[in-house]
Design a protein around this motif. Sequence first.
Motif, PDB file in Angstrom:
ATOM      1  N   VAL A 133      -3.827   9.120   4.234  1.00  7.97           N
ATOM      2  CA  VAL A 133      -2.363   9.226   4.154  1.00  7.97           C
ATOM      3  C   VAL A 133      -1.803   8.048   3.354  1.00  7.97           C
ATOM      4  O   VAL A 133      -0.957   8.219   2.481  1.00  7.97           O
ATOM      5  CB  VAL A 133      -1.750   9.267   5.577  1.00  7.97           C
ATOM      6  N   LEU A 134      -2.292   6.854   3.646  1.00  9.22           N
ATOM      7  CA  LEU A 134      -1.743   5.657   2.994  1.00  9.22           C
ATOM      8  C   LEU A 134      -2.127   5.554   1.525  1.00  9.22           C
ATOM      9  O   LEU A 134      -1.469   4.850   0.762  1.00  9.22           O
ATOM     10  CB  LEU A 134      -2.220   4.398   3.745  1.00  9.22           C
ATOM     11  N   THR A 135      -3.189   6.252   1.128  1.00 11.62           N
ATOM     12  CA  THR A 135      -3.592   6.153  -0.278  1.00 11.62           C
ATOM     13  C   THR A 135      -3.162   7.379  -1.079  1.00 11.62           C
ATOM     14  O   THR A 135      -3.616   7.594  -2.188  1.00 11.62           O
ATOM     15  CB  THR A 135      -5.123   5.974  -0.391  1.00 11.62           C
ATOM     16  N   ALA A 136      -2.270   8.168  -0.500  1.00 14.27           N
ATOM     17  CA  ALA A 136      -1.806   9.373  -1.195  1.00 14.27           C
ATOM     18  C   ALA A 136      -1.149   9.025  -2.523  1.00 14.27           C
ATOM     19  O   ALA A 136      -1.153   9.813  -3.457  1.00 14.27           O
ATOM     20  CB  ALA A 136      -0.843  10.162  -0.325  1.00 14.27           C
ATOM     21  N   SER A 137      -0.552   7.841  -2.592  1.00 14.81           N
ATOM     22  CA  SER A 137      -0.113   7.370  -3.907  1.00 14.81           C
ATOM     23  C   SER A 137      -0.416   5.883  -3.983  1.00 14.81           C
ATOM     24  O   SER A 137      -0.466   5.202  -2.957  1.00 14.81           O
ATOM     25  CB  SER A 137       1.382   7.626  -4.125  1.00 14.81           C
ATOM     26  N   ALA A 142       0.185   2.849  -1.137  1.00 13.76           N
ATOM     27  CA  ALA A 142      -0.922   1.971  -0.751  1.00 13.76           C
ATOM     28  C   ALA A 142      -0.553   0.511  -1.017  1.00 13.76           C
ATOM     29  O   ALA A 142      -0.810  -0.368  -0.195  1.00 13.76           O
ATOM     30  CB  ALA A 142      -2.177   2.358  -1.524  1.00 13.76           C
ATOM     31  N   ASP A 143       0.069   0.262  -2.161  1.00 11.26           N
ATOM     32  CA  ASP A 143       0.480  -1.110  -2.493  1.00 11.26           C
ATOM     33  C   ASP A 143       1.496  -1.622  -1.471  1.00 11.26           C
ATOM     34  O   ASP A 143       1.433  -2.767  -1.030  1.00 11.26           O
ATOM     35  CB  ASP A 143       1.129  -1.156  -3.890  1.00 11.26           C
ATOM     36  N   TYR A 144       2.417  -0.769  -1.099  1.00  9.87           N
ATOM     37  CA  TYR A 144       3.453  -1.131  -0.119  1.00  9.87           C
ATOM     38  C   TYR A 144       2.791  -1.550   1.198  1.00  9.87           C
ATOM     39  O   TYR A 144       3.090  -2.601   1.763  1.00  9.87           O
ATOM     40  CB  TYR A 144       4.369   0.067   0.084  1.00  9.87           C
ATOM     41  N   PHE A 145       1.865  -0.701   1.644  1.00  5.63           N
ATOM     42  CA  PHE A 145       1.162  -0.986   2.890  1.00  5.63           C
ATOM     43  C   PHE A 145       0.467  -2.344   2.808  1.00  5.63           C
ATOM     44  O   PHE A 145       0.558  -3.173   3.724  1.00  5.63           O
ATOM     45  CB  PHE A 145       0.144   0.132   3.175  1.00  5.63           C
ATOM     46  N   GLU A 146      -0.232  -2.561   1.718  1.00  5.68           N
ATOM     47  CA  GLU A 146      -0.995  -3.813   1.617  1.00  5.68           C
ATOM     48  C   GLU A 146      -0.077  -5.023   1.565  1.00  5.68           C
ATOM     49  O   GLU A 146      -0.411  -6.097   2.080  1.00  5.68           O
ATOM     50  CB  GLU A 146      -1.909  -3.778   0.377  1.00  5.68           C
ATOM     51  N   GLN A 147       1.104  -4.859   0.995  1.00  9.63           N
ATOM     52  CA  GLN A 147       2.066  -5.975   0.977  1.00  9.63           C
ATOM     53  C   GLN A 147       2.565  -6.276   2.384  1.00  9.63           C
ATOM     54  O   GLN A 147       2.740  -7.429   2.758  1.00  9.63           O
ATOM     55  CB  GLN A 147       3.257  -5.638   0.092  1.00  9.63           C
ATOM     56  N   VAL A 148       2.806  -5.222   3.172  1.00  4.17           N
ATOM     57  CA  VAL A 148       3.276  -5.430   4.541  1.00  4.17           C
ATOM     58  C   VAL A 148       2.222  -6.214   5.322  1.00  4.17           C
ATOM     59  O   VAL A 148       2.529  -7.215   5.984  1.00  4.17           O
ATOM     60  CB  VAL A 148       3.572  -4.081   5.243  1.00  4.17           C
ATOM     61  N   VAL A 149       0.956  -5.777   5.183  1.00  5.79           N
ATOM     62  CA  VAL A 149      -0.125  -6.447   5.924  1.00  5.79           C
ATOM     63  C   VAL A 149      -0.232  -7.897   5.490  1.00  5.79           C
ATOM     64  O   VAL A 149      -0.388  -8.810   6.304  1.00  5.79           O
ATOM     65  CB  VAL A 149      -1.471  -5.702   5.692  1.00  5.79           C
ATOM     66  N   GLN A 150      -0.105  -8.104   4.186  1.00  3.14           N
ATOM     67  CA  GLN A 150      -0.260  -9.458   3.669  1.00  3.14           C
ATOM     68  C   GLN A 150       0.868 -10.365   4.159  1.00  3.14           C
ATOM     69  O   GLN A 150       0.634 -11.485   4.614  1.00  3.14           O
ATOM     70  CB  GLN A 150      -0.272  -9.393   2.144  1.00  3.14           C
ATOM     71  N   LYS A 151       2.090  -9.881   4.140  1.00  4.24           N
ATOM     72  CA  LYS A 151       3.238 -10.691   4.559  1.00  4.24           C
ATOM     73  C   LYS A 151       3.206 -10.938   6.065  1.00  4.24           C
ATOM     74  O   LYS A 151       3.674 -11.964   6.552  1.00  4.24           O
ATOM     75  CB  LYS A 151       4.547  -9.978   4.185  1.00  4.24           C
ATOM     76  N   LEU A 152       2.660  -9.957   6.775  1.00  6.59           N
ATOM     77  CA  LEU A 152       2.600 -10.055   8.224  1.00  6.59           C
ATOM     78  C   LEU A 152       1.399 -10.900   8.643  1.00  6.59           C
ATOM     79  O   LEU A 152       1.354 -11.413   9.765  1.00  6.59           O
ATOM     80  CB  LEU A 152       2.471  -8.625   8.792  1.00  6.59           C
ATOM     81  N   GLY A 153       0.437 -11.064   7.742  1.00 10.89           N
ATOM     82  CA  GLY A 153      -0.762 -11.828   8.053  1.00 10.89           C
ATOM     83  C   GLY A 153      -1.654 -11.090   9.029  1.00 10.89           C
ATOM     84  O   GLY A 153      -2.224 -11.683   9.953  1.00 10.89           O
ATOM     85  N   GLY A 154      -1.746  -9.793   8.897  1.00 11.62           N
ATOM     86  CA  GLY A 154      -2.648  -9.024   9.762  1.00 11.62           C
ATOM     87  C   GLY A 154      -1.961  -7.784  10.293  1.00 11.62           C
ATOM     88  O   GLY A 154      -1.060  -7.252   9.649  1.00 11.62           O
ATOM     89  N   ASP A 189      15.595  11.233   3.025  1.00  9.76           N
ATOM     90  CA  ASP A 189      16.539  10.924   1.948  1.00  9.76           C
ATOM     91  C   ASP A 189      16.005  11.299   0.567  1.00  9.76           C
ATOM     92  O   ASP A 189      16.661  11.033  -0.442  1.00  9.76           O
ATOM     93  CB  ASP A 189      16.889   9.432   1.979  1.00  9.76           C
ATOM     94  N   GLY A 190      14.813  11.895   0.555  1.00 13.52           N
ATOM     95  CA  GLY A 190      14.247  12.323  -0.733  1.00 13.52           C
ATOM     96  C   GLY A 190      13.997  11.158  -1.678  1.00 13.52           C
ATOM     97  O   GLY A 190      14.244  11.257  -2.869  1.00 13.52           O
ATOM     98  N   LEU A 191      13.535  10.033  -1.135  1.00 12.93           N
ATOM     99  CA  LEU A 191      13.290   8.851  -1.976  1.00 12.93           C
ATOM    100  C   LEU A 191      11.798   8.633  -2.181  1.00 12.93           C
ATOM    101  O   LEU A 191      10.977   8.975  -1.335  1.00 12.93           O
ATOM    102  CB  LEU A 191      13.875   7.601  -1.307  1.00 12.93           C
ATOM    103  N   GLU A 192      11.463   8.066  -3.329  1.00 12.20           N
ATOM    104  CA  GLU A 192      10.087   7.629  -3.578  1.00 12.20           C
ATOM    105  C   GLU A 192       9.912   6.272  -2.911  1.00 12.20           C
ATOM    106  O   GLU A 192      10.876   5.530  -2.718  1.00 12.20           O
ATOM    107  CB  GLU A 192       9.858   7.468  -5.094  1.00 12.20           C
ATOM    108  N   ILE A 193       8.663   5.930  -2.625  1.00 15.11           N
ATOM    109  CA  ILE A 193       8.394   4.649  -1.969  1.00 15.11           C
ATOM    110  C   ILE A 193       8.916   3.476  -2.811  1.00 15.11           C
ATOM    111  O   ILE A 193       9.378   2.469  -2.280  1.00 15.11           O
ATOM    112  CB  ILE A 193       6.875   4.494  -1.679  1.00 15.11           C
ATOM    113  N   THR A 194       8.867   3.653  -4.128  1.00 16.38           N
ATOM    114  CA  THR A 194       9.345   2.585  -5.007  1.00 16.38           C
ATOM    115  C   THR A 194      10.860   2.371  -4.892  1.00 16.38           C
ATOM    116  O   THR A 194      11.384   1.367  -5.340  1.00 16.38           O
ATOM    117  CB  THR A 194       9.004   2.916  -6.474  1.00 16.38           C
ATOM    118  N   HIS A 195      11.547   3.349  -4.300  1.00 12.21           N
ATOM    119  CA  HIS A 195      12.995   3.201  -4.109  1.00 12.21           C
ATOM    120  C   HIS A 195      13.366   3.064  -2.644  1.00 12.21           C
ATOM    121  O   HIS A 195      14.503   3.316  -2.256  1.00 12.21           O
ATOM    122  CB  HIS A 195      13.730   4.395  -4.729  1.00 12.21           C
TER     123      HIS A 195
END
Lengths: 478, 484, 96
Positions: A319-323, A327-339, A359-365
């Motif tokens: 699911v997280l690697t569907a785009s 995936a980048d968003y997820f990895e940023q959250v983990v990195q900022k959260l430190g785990g 809201d019909g938005l892309e993750i980038t928005h």
Amino acid sequence: MAWETVIGLEIHAQLATRSKIFSGSATAFGAAPNAQANLVDLGYPGVLPVLNGAAVRMAVMFGLAIGARIAQRSVFARKNYFYPDLPKGYQISQYELPIVAGGQMDIVLEDGSAKRVGITRAHLEEDAGKSLHEGLPGQSGIDLNRAGTPLIEIVSEPDMRSAKEAVAYMKKVHTLVRYLRICDGNMQEGSFRCDANVSVRQVGSEKLGTRAEIKNINSFRFVEKAINYEVARQIEVLEGGGKVVQETRLYDPDRAETRSMRSKEEANDYRYFPDPDLLPVEIDNAYIEGIRAQLPELPDQKAQRFATQYGLSHYDALVLTASSELADYFEQVVQKLGGEPKLAANWVSGDLSGFLNRDGLEITHSRVDAAALAGLLARVRDNTISGKIAKDVFEAMWQDQQSADAIIAARGLQQITDDGPIEQAIAAVMAANPAQLADYRSGKDKLFGFFVGQVMKATQGKANPARLNELLKKLLSG
Amino acid sequence: MHSETVAQLQQGLRARKYSAVELTRALLARIESAQPALNAFISIESEAALAAAAVADQRLAAGDAPALTGVPIAHKDIFCAAGSRTTCGSKMLSNFISPYDSTVVARLRAAGAVVLGKTNMDEFAMGSSNETSHFGPVRNPWNLKLVPGGSSGGSAAAVAARLVPAATATDTGGSIRQPAALCGVTGLKPTYGRVSRYGMIAFASSLDQAGVLARTAEDVALLLKPMAGFDPRDSTSVECEVPDYQAALNQPLKGLRIGLLKEFFDQGLDPRIEALLRTALEQLRAQGATLTDVSLPNLPLSVPTYYVVAPAECSSNLARFDGVRFGHRCENPRDLKDLYERSRGEGFGAEVKRRIMTGTYVLSAGYYDAYYLKAQRVRALIAADFERAFSTVDVLIGPTTPTVAFEIGAKTNDPVTMYLNDIYTIGANLAGLPGVSIPCGLVDGLPAGLQIVGPHFSEARLLNVAHRYQQESDWHQRTPEAYR
Amino acid sequence: MSLSRRDIENIAHLARLGLSDAEVPVYAESLNRIIALVGELDHAATEGVLPMSHPLPGLTQRLRADEVTESDQRELYQRNAAQVMAGLYLVPKVIE
């Protein structure tokens, strides 16, 4: 009688080049009619095509990503037919020697089972223009802005056995071309569309049935519906003693049916021959290996890495690697959260995806960026707020685009973790509900939930659930 | 002035013996007066020519004039020129104003040439007699009852009648060399890829090549220099240095190995033309060349090969003429099919339709292998024959045409008889080789042509041989009586 | 082998050339002559010979940089069109 469905897809993906495949016209969507159609695109007398190197490069990227053979020599051919959206009277395509041949794609179905779909070939070609019919009585208007936009046509083996498999395959190809950044994947604008070859045969039969080709389907939902309709139609024909006719059909989403295309009914004789205006495209190993070295991490590789690196389930990883953006968003959250990858995974694929969809938005928005979501999850982790309150805070963040901390402070949503106030609230609830207290004490354990609810209500949900449980148990038992 | 060559005009203009405007006026007057009899032009562009000549005079006066400044020329009406009517000899394009310049037109303009008009031609360059033009046949200045050859008949007749010193032309199966021979002028078809095809309306893309018709090999060299060279707009143009053709003209012929094509000296060749060729060859031998007999066994198949490949490509190239974006559109089409069939049926002439149908047939399902692929294989054999020959000789020499000019209407009933006119010229197109035709004598007062074919990119050598021959002969100076 | 009236009509249809009834036999005759001429190719021994689609051997396609070099010239380009409306080229209705 038991029937088996056989499906092969021809996917057309517009390549994300700036200019057209054989001319220097822009490919941007939405320009005024024919404003992006130059002499070459219009097929003016005397003009000649010159091949865009970026289109070749993108086709090679795709070929490498599906484990295909890259042809070191490929040839453009002319496909001859008359149609108003085809200005030269022929489409420049590849026929006998396509640039990509023999690859495969692994798909995962809803029930978790995996399947491999063979890809026969992928070739470069030019897109046609568009015919518009509205507001022109008895006439059609031709807009050639799209003519000459580079396409790769990805031709699968007839390996799919259901509409769901076809959709899963198409989605996988869609994910891949977007990972590779070779196609924007915008299906409304027609950047990614497919033709479905559908036939049925008796279970156990080796021989393929007569197929119908459903043209130009531009959404995943329509692919599924069109195929299901067509399969039912063909079975009905066969069971009624009839024969399926090999033909081109069009899916009409308004009526949810496929119908024969009169205009393409007659047998086409495309008279392919090598285009004498273009020379053979020759690419060497160094060129191919240079592209291979620059390929991004591909969806399957990324899902595998997410599962092992973050300890996620295979499903969550998919699911997280569907785009790549998700995936980048997820990895940023983990990195900022430190785990806390599991907490982050639940939020990204749960609440966040829900709001994006709504809201019909892309993750980038997204209205909540990765850093902001990490800020919220940090407050969950340190028990400042409960998971339940966090959902309210998230909604407020989505609305107001403020940080979690600001919303928690402004609304006084910090969790109550001190025993004193919780004990006071419990005492008040016990005093207000003597009958329930008596019942509980006489063995009605189920009433524990009633008391939790009442205390939570009294504390506006802010009581730390773990503390509340412990203290309530102690006090109720007297 | 009209009797001067390009080389002489260059000097005359620079010496201010006459101005470009005077020269242009004089030639325009000749064109106008010759037009009713010869019909060599489709468009005479007096106004634009005089304006260009005025600019040329300013540049000549200012001393910043490129080589061909003020030199009057004509373009075959197959070359697109911005703002100018470009018909390709067809009703289909009789009102077509090109919005852009072909590379040939742009480069000759940049070199300073002044364009007097667009010359008549066989429709879409399909013909060997200039009788298929929508604008009527061109007549041969040597005898108005005769054809000038084709498809570049207008350019050849204009040069022969001294209406222009040089003209551009194109050659798909002999369309420069054959009319050069029949009109008694010098015509070069360069190597495929030597001159850009961009903006030259396509007939058969793998055979078409632009070249020059002029009176002398030297003049051909002067025009070819700016025309030739790589063009990023043509994928088939070759990135290969353009030599100084003029500088190579006088190289001695000592040691030149000439191959005599056995297949060209066949029973179809008029013995009087053969006799002229033998005399010319003796003259070249006298200059130090050696003669060897050479055989190209597959060459007799070049006509059937060509009449598969060229129509196949033409059937596809001409599909763009559908009455929608440009070109003839029928009145009140009932439906789409009617729009296509009537616009094309009305816009194309009989020979063009015949070739489109032939090409459609040889590419169609079930026949592709037997005709198209087979022809492309034979084409490879013919090219290999030439390559083998060029391992032992430097150039091949033979006749350009089997006969001198024939009467208008004599061969229009049978396309195959007409096609056989190109029997000696087609091989070079199939193999992409350069070839030049030069006048080598008169038969019954009509010019005959000698053809020299060389390996790829040997234009400098071909022009050198032609020039040395012209230094020792005067056939190229012969002028039809009415146009002296 | 010889082309019939029906063959000529089929070819003319594929090429979208409108022929009158009188023209059909004329083209049938001349195409048959041409087919007879090109039939000479049958005699050539071409086993193992690769078809030659370009006159210059060994040349390969040059690749253009992906740059937009064209601007909107619609007004100029549409001057040659018989029928345009609102920037669209008009044709009789396309039925799908």
